[in-house]
Design a protein around this motif. Structure first.
Motif, short mmCIF file in Angstrom:
data_model
loop_
_atom_site.label_atom_id
_atom_site.label_comp_id
_atom_site.label_asym_id
_atom_site.label_seq_id
_atom_site.Cartn_x
_atom_site.Cartn_y
_atom_site.Cartn_z
N UNK A 149 0.80 -1.22 0.00
CA UNK A 149 0.00 0.00 0.00
C UNK A 149 0.83 1.28 0.00
N UNK A 150 2.05 1.19 -0.54
CA UNK A 150 2.88 2.39 -0.67
C UNK A 150 3.66 2.75 0.57
N UNK A 151 3.54 1.92 1.64
CA UNK A 151 4.29 2.22 2.87
C UNK A 151 5.43 1.22 3.00
N UNK A 152 6.63 1.74 3.25
CA UNK A 152 7.82 0.88 3.13
C UNK A 152 8.42 0.50 4.48
N UNK A 153 7.69 0.67 5.56
CA UNK A 153 8.21 0.30 6.86
C UNK A 153 9.05 1.40 7.45
N UNK A 154 9.68 1.11 8.59
CA UNK A 154 10.34 2.17 9.34
C UNK A 154 11.80 1.87 9.63
N UNK A 155 12.38 0.98 8.81
CA UNK A 155 13.81 0.69 8.98
C UNK A 155 14.54 1.11 7.72
N UNK A 156 15.67 1.73 7.90
CA UNK A 156 16.51 2.05 6.75
C UNK A 156 17.95 1.73 7.14
N UNK A 157 18.78 1.55 6.13
CA UNK A 157 20.21 1.37 6.43
C UNK A 157 21.01 2.43 5.68
N UNK A 158 22.16 2.73 6.27
CA UNK A 158 23.07 3.73 5.73
C UNK A 158 24.42 3.09 5.57
N UNK A 159 25.18 3.51 4.57
CA UNK A 159 26.58 3.13 4.53
C UNK A 159 27.40 4.41 4.65
N UNK A 160 28.36 4.37 5.59
CA UNK A 160 29.07 5.60 5.95
C UNK A 160 30.46 5.69 5.33
N UNK A 161 30.90 4.65 4.60
CA UNK A 161 32.20 4.72 3.94
C UNK A 161 33.26 3.85 4.60
#
Ligand SMILES: *Cc1c(COP(=O)(O)O)cnc(C)c1O
Length: 407
Positions: free
Chosen positions: A317-329
């Motif tokens: 339904x267009x909602x992607x949850x509440x977790x994301x990941x980042x890569x810092x280098x």
């Protein structure tokens, strides 16, 4: 009824009109006679005997979760890991095989290694798609297990095509829907057979109780020729899976949930919709902001260039949850960034009202080889962010200053 209304109005009725289930913080329930206790003890009459086997507060929680997911019943467990373990061991025996995604929660990957000692082996697909898992089926396959939104890989399963393949092979699809929650999707509507949640996460929501739950759709028939242990449970019809688990491993391993934690989960459950609405909106805005920042790359299925963006629209339904990941280098910069954040707690949890961050490679995945880490989407510079309900302006400002300081 819509989501928030149904959570409040599908609760079982309580004595004395209490709006919440009271906490039955007791071990044993006295029955009027030896005959009555015999019946209750053997699940032949309604009632309670001993809280490891059944408890009214836990029962109320199970009923609410089953109603919310659209299942025929649920069994609450002492933790999410207990739920994952029980959901599988209820149907497996030595010599059987599981097919699973390699981007799973670290504890589940470790569990699959533990099960090898009991003759249960797992074949992993890089990501679970019908195409990828098709070659992994053998005459020993008895279950396909994966997470709806992988934690922390954030790969999303196309339930319809994967469940159709599983069913054409006569195998159930077991979905860990912890990161999606019933707010984003009811996996049974897309063909999943069994759903598990670590309710320690979004369902509890306050980060105050470890717990898990297994819900059965009742639609998969466990034939006794293939699932040997089901012979004596045939008479339970569509309730065979739950009856076997409740009378067998769950009860005998003592994987029960404490009544107090069941109560805390029900308190949390009532605001699941409100919290998820806010957490998902915050995550989307934070991901959009981070994708404009130099020095970090962001992975979030709600971003337009994400490979799962289409599936987020069609299935969630267009909602992607509440977790994301980042890569810092680099690992050093990842640590520096984490240490510079003011409003994010450095903690190994997700689904809290508070924003939480962790460096998975040095924590949750320390038991995994580098190859296993990479196929789980865990790099040496990866930071996982479980986005909370803070004001988004504060979160974006905090991440902006932390990125600046970690350069
Ligand atoms: C946390 C988690 C688990 C394990 O749950 P516990 O309650 O910590 O035992 C299982 N699966 C997923 C996806 C999780 O995030």
């Amino acid at each position: 009824m819509n989501f928030n209304t149904s959570i409040l109005h599908s609760a079982p009725e309580n004595e004395n009109g209490s709006t919440m289930s009271p906490i039955y913080q007791v071990s044993a329930f006295a029955q009027g006679s030896a005959e009555k206790l015999e019946q209750v003890f053997n699940n032949k009459a309604p009632g309670f005997a001993y809280s490891r086997i059944g408890n009214p507060t836990v029962d109320a929680f199970e009923k609410r979760i089953a109603a919310l997911e659209g299942g025929i019943g649920a069994i609450a467990c002492s933790s999410g890991m207990a739920a994952v373990t029980m959901s599988l061991l209820n149907i497996l025996q030595a010599g059987d095989e599981i097919i699973a995604g390699s981007g799973l929660f670290g504890g589940t990957i470790d569990l699959f290694r533990d099960l090898e000692a009991f003759g249960i082996n797992t074949r992993f697909a890089e990501t679970v798609t019908a195409e990828n898992i098709k070659p992994l089926f053998t005459e020993h396959t008895r279950a396909v297990f994966t997470e709806l939104i992988g934690n922390p890989k954030l790969d999303i399963v196309d339930l319809k095509s994967v469940s159709e393949l599983c069913h054409s092979k006569g195998i159930p699809l077991i979905i860990d829907s912890t990161t999606a929650t019933p707010y984003l999707i009811h996996p049974f509507e897309f063909g999943a057979d069994i759903v598990v949640h670590s309710t320690s996460k979004y369902i509890n929501g306050g980060g105050n109780s470890i717990s898990g739950v297994i819900i059965d759709s009742g639609s998969f028939r466990f034939e006794a020729e293939r699932y040997k242990g089901f012979k004596e449970y045939k008479k339970f019809g569509k309730f065979a899976y739950l009856a076997k688990l409740r009378n067998g491993l769950w009860r005998n391993t003592g994987a029960c949930l404490s009544p107090f934690n069941a109560f805390m989960n029900m308190v949390g459950l009532e605001t699941l919709g409100l919290r998820m609405e806010r957490c998902c909106s915050n995550a989307q805005k934070l991901a959009e902001f981070l994708s404009t920042q130099d020095g970090v790359t962001v992975n979030y299925p709600g971003l337009p260039d994400n490979p799962y963006h289409e599936l987020v629209q069609s299935q969630l339904g267009g909602r992607a949850g509440a977790i994301l990941t980042l890569r810092a280098g680099s690992k050093e910069r990842a640590f520096k960034l984490i240490n510079s954040l003011q409003y994010a707690f450095s903690a190994t949890n997700i689904g809290d009202v508070r924003t939480l961050v962790i460096h998975p490679s040095s924590t949750i995945y320390t038991h995994s080889s580098e190859a296993a880490q990479l196929s789980a989407g865990v790099y040496s510079d990866t930071i996982r962010v479980s986005v909370g309900i803070e004001d988004i302006e504060d979160l974006t400002a905090d991440f902006a200053q932390a990125i600046e300081r970690s350069r």
